[in-house]
Motif scaffolding. Structure first.
Motif, PDB file in Angstrom:
ATOM      1  N   ASP A 170       0.811  -1.216   0.000  1.00 39.26           N
ATOM      2  CA  ASP A 170       0.000   0.000   0.000  1.00 39.26           C
ATOM      3  C   ASP A 170       0.843   1.265   0.000  1.00 39.26           C
ATOM      4  O   ASP A 170       0.309   2.366   0.082  1.00 39.26           O
ATOM      5  CB  ASP A 170      -0.945   0.013   1.205  1.00 39.26           C
ATOM      6  N   VAL A 177      -7.890  -2.062  -3.266  1.00 41.92           N
ATOM      7  CA  VAL A 177      -8.674  -0.828  -3.146  1.00 41.92           C
ATOM      8  C   VAL A 177      -9.873  -1.145  -2.271  1.00 41.92           C
ATOM      9  O   VAL A 177     -10.781  -1.868  -2.682  1.00 41.92           O
ATOM     10  CB  VAL A 177      -9.135  -0.318  -4.526  1.00 41.92           C
ATOM     11  N   ASP A 234     -13.101  -0.192  -0.979  1.00 45.00           N
ATOM     12  CA  ASP A 234     -14.144   0.770  -1.353  1.00 45.00           C
ATOM     13  C   ASP A 234     -14.685   1.521  -0.143  1.00 45.00           C
ATOM     14  O   ASP A 234     -14.969   2.717  -0.202  1.00 45.00           O
ATOM     15  CB  ASP A 234     -15.291   0.059  -2.061  1.00 45.00           C
ATOM     16  N   GLY A 252     -12.236   4.176   0.874  1.00 44.88           N
ATOM     17  CA  GLY A 252     -12.250   5.279  -0.075  1.00 44.88           C
ATOM     18  C   GLY A 252     -13.440   6.197   0.139  1.00 44.88           C
ATOM     19  O   GLY A 252     -13.326   7.418   0.083  1.00 44.88           O
ATOM     20  N   ALA A 261     -14.079   5.646  -6.248  1.00 43.95           N
ATOM     21  CA  ALA A 261     -13.522   4.335  -6.553  1.00 43.95           C
ATOM     22  C   ALA A 261     -12.558   4.409  -7.731  1.00 43.95           C
ATOM     23  O   ALA A 261     -11.498   3.787  -7.731  1.00 43.95           O
ATOM     24  CB  ALA A 261     -14.656   3.351  -6.850  1.00 43.95           C
ATOM     25  N   SER A 276      -9.276   5.919  -6.634  1.00 43.76           N
ATOM     26  CA  SER A 276      -8.520   4.956  -5.839  1.00 43.76           C
ATOM     27  C   SER A 276      -7.877   3.907  -6.725  1.00 43.76           C
ATOM     28  O   SER A 276      -6.724   3.525  -6.533  1.00 43.76           O
ATOM     29  CB  SER A 276      -9.443   4.280  -4.812  1.00 43.76           C
ATOM     30  N   ASP A 277      -8.627   3.426  -7.717  1.00 42.55           N
ATOM     31  CA  ASP A 277      -8.093   2.442  -8.660  1.00 42.55           C
ATOM     32  C   ASP A 277      -6.877   2.997  -9.389  1.00 42.55           C
ATOM     33  O   ASP A 277      -5.848   2.337  -9.514  1.00 42.55           O
ATOM     34  CB  ASP A 277      -9.159   2.053  -9.683  1.00 42.55           C
ATOM     35  N   ARG A 308      -3.805   3.488  -6.988  1.00 41.82           N
ATOM     36  CA  ARG A 308      -3.194   2.221  -6.593  1.00 41.82           C
ATOM     37  C   ARG A 308      -2.479   1.571  -7.776  1.00 41.82           C
ATOM     38  O   ARG A 308      -1.392   1.000  -7.616  1.00 41.82           O
ATOM     39  CB  ARG A 308      -4.259   1.282  -6.038  1.00 41.82           C
ATOM     40  N   ALA A 316     -10.325  -4.950  -5.802  1.00 41.38           N
ATOM     41  CA  ALA A 316     -11.226  -4.114  -5.014  1.00 41.38           C
ATOM     42  C   ALA A 316     -12.007  -5.008  -4.058  1.00 41.38           C
ATOM     43  O   ALA A 316     -12.513  -6.052  -4.444  1.00 41.38           O
ATOM     44  CB  ALA A 316     -12.183  -3.349  -5.923  1.00 41.38           C
TER      45      ALA A 316
END
Length: 287
Positions: free
Chosen positions: A31, A60, A62, A65, A72, A75-76, A79, A105
Motif C-alpha cells: 500500500d 482498493v 471501497d 475510499g 472508486a 482509488s483504482d 493504486r 477491489a
C-alpha cells in the motif's frame, strides 16, 4: 495520493539457480506505507534467496475510499500507478526477479487471501496498532492469519538491518519437528544461529519441565538433521508463550511459529493473536 515511498537502496541482487516455475510465489500486500515498504524489502530479499517470483497485490478498499471522500475510480488509478512505479523500482534494483502485479477491489484481508495460492508465501507489513497513516494492514494481519491457507509472514515497521538469528516457537504438537526444520533451513540460508523456545507455566511441575525438555530435545534433533553444523540453542521459558517468544525475538531476524489448531472456531489462537499485534520481529506463520 502521496508518491510511493522510496524503497531502501541495496546492493543489486541477481537470481541464480533453478527458476521459480512450479514453485510458490512471494505474494506481497503493498500500500506504499512505511510498513509496506519494509515488508516489500523483506519479501524481495527472501524471494531472491529462495528463487521465487514476487507478486505485488494492491487492494482498493471501497469502504475506506468512501470514508476519505475518494472515488472508486480515483482509488483504482492511484493504486495502479503505485504498483507500476514500484515494479519499475524493483526491476532496476533487483534484476533477475520476476515481478507481477494485481489490483483488487474489496475487503483487504479477504482479497489478499483470495489472491494467494496454497503454496504461496504471503507477506504484509504491520504497524502494530493498525491505525498509523490510516493505511491498509497493521492489525489486519490477524484477520489475514485466520484466512490464508498457506504460510504468512508479518513484517513490523522497524529497523531490521542489524538483526541476526532465527527463533522457532515449539509447542509440543506433532508439527513441532517440521517447524524446527523450517527454522533450520531459514537459519542456514541466512548464515545465522537458530534458537528453539518452548514455554511452560511458572508453577510447572517437575514432570512438566521434563516433558518440556523432551519436546525441545526432539525439535533440536530435527533441526540438526537439516544442518549438522548449525549453532542451535534451546530455551525452556517459565512464562506465557507469547511473552517468551517476543522477549527472545526482540533482536532476531525471524520468528517461526505454527498456526494454532487447538481451537475449532474461526480466527486464530490467543498466542498467535498476541504475537502478531505486538510483533517486534518478522513473524513467519506456518499452517
Amino acid at each position: 495520493m502521496d508518491k510511493t515511498t522510496t524503497l531502501p537502496q541495496r546492493a543489486r541482487m541477481t537470481v541464480s539457480g533453478p527458476p521459480s516455475e512450479g514453485r510458490g510465489r512471494c505474494v506481497v500486500g503493498f500500500d506504499g506505507s512505511s510498513a509496506g515498504v519494509t515488508a516489500l524489502d523483506w519479501a524481495v530479499t527472501w524471494a531472491a534467496r529462495n528463487h521465487r517470483d514476487v507478486h505485488l497485490v494492491g487492494v482498493v478498499d471501497d469502504d475506506a475510499g468512501a470514508m476519505s471522500g475518494t472515488s472508486a475510480s480515483d482509488s483504482d488509478h492511484a493504486r495502479a500507478q503505485l504498483l507500476s512505479e514500484t515494479v519499475a523500482l524493483l526491476t532496476e534494483q533487483h534484476p533477475g526477479i520476476a515481478v507481477t502485479t494485481r489490483l483488487i477491489a474489496g475487503p483487504v484481508a479477504a482479497s489478499l487471501a483470495a489472491a494467494a495460492r496454497p503454496d504461496d508465501l504471503v507477506v504484509i507489513g504491520s504497524d502494530k496498532t493498525g491505525y498509523a497513516h490510516g493505511r491498509l494492514f497493521g492489525a489486519r494481519s490477524v484477520q489475514l492469519a485466520a484466512l490464508v491457507s498457506g504460510p504468512l509472514t508479518v513484517v513490523p515497521a522497524a529497523d531490521l538491518r542489524f538483526r541476526a538469528g532465527v527463533l522457532v516457537a515449539i509447542d509440543g504438537t506433532p508439527e513441532s519437528s517440521r517447524l524446527a526444520r523450517v527454522g533450520a533451513e531459514e537459519a542456514v540460508a541466512r548464515q545465522c544461529a537458530l534458537g528453539l523456545v518452548h514455554a511452560i507455566a511458572v508453577d510447572a511441575t517437575s514432570e512438566r519441565r521434563q516433558l518440556g525438555e523432551a519436546v525441545l530435545r526432539e525439535a533440536f534433533e530435527a533441526a540438526r538433521a537439516v544442518a549438522p553444523g548449525l549453532e542451535i540453542s534451546r530455551h525452556l521459558a517459565n512464562r506465557r508463550p507469547a511473552e517468551a517468544m517476543l522477549n527472545l525475538a526482540r533482536d532476531r531476524a525471524l520468528l517461526v511459529m505454527g498456526r494454532s489448531r487447538r481451537v475449532a472456531t474461526a480466527g486464530v489462537g490467543g498466542t498467535l493473536h498476541e504475537v502478531l499485534i505486538n510483533a517486534n520481529v518478522p513473524v513467519m506463520v506456518l499452517p
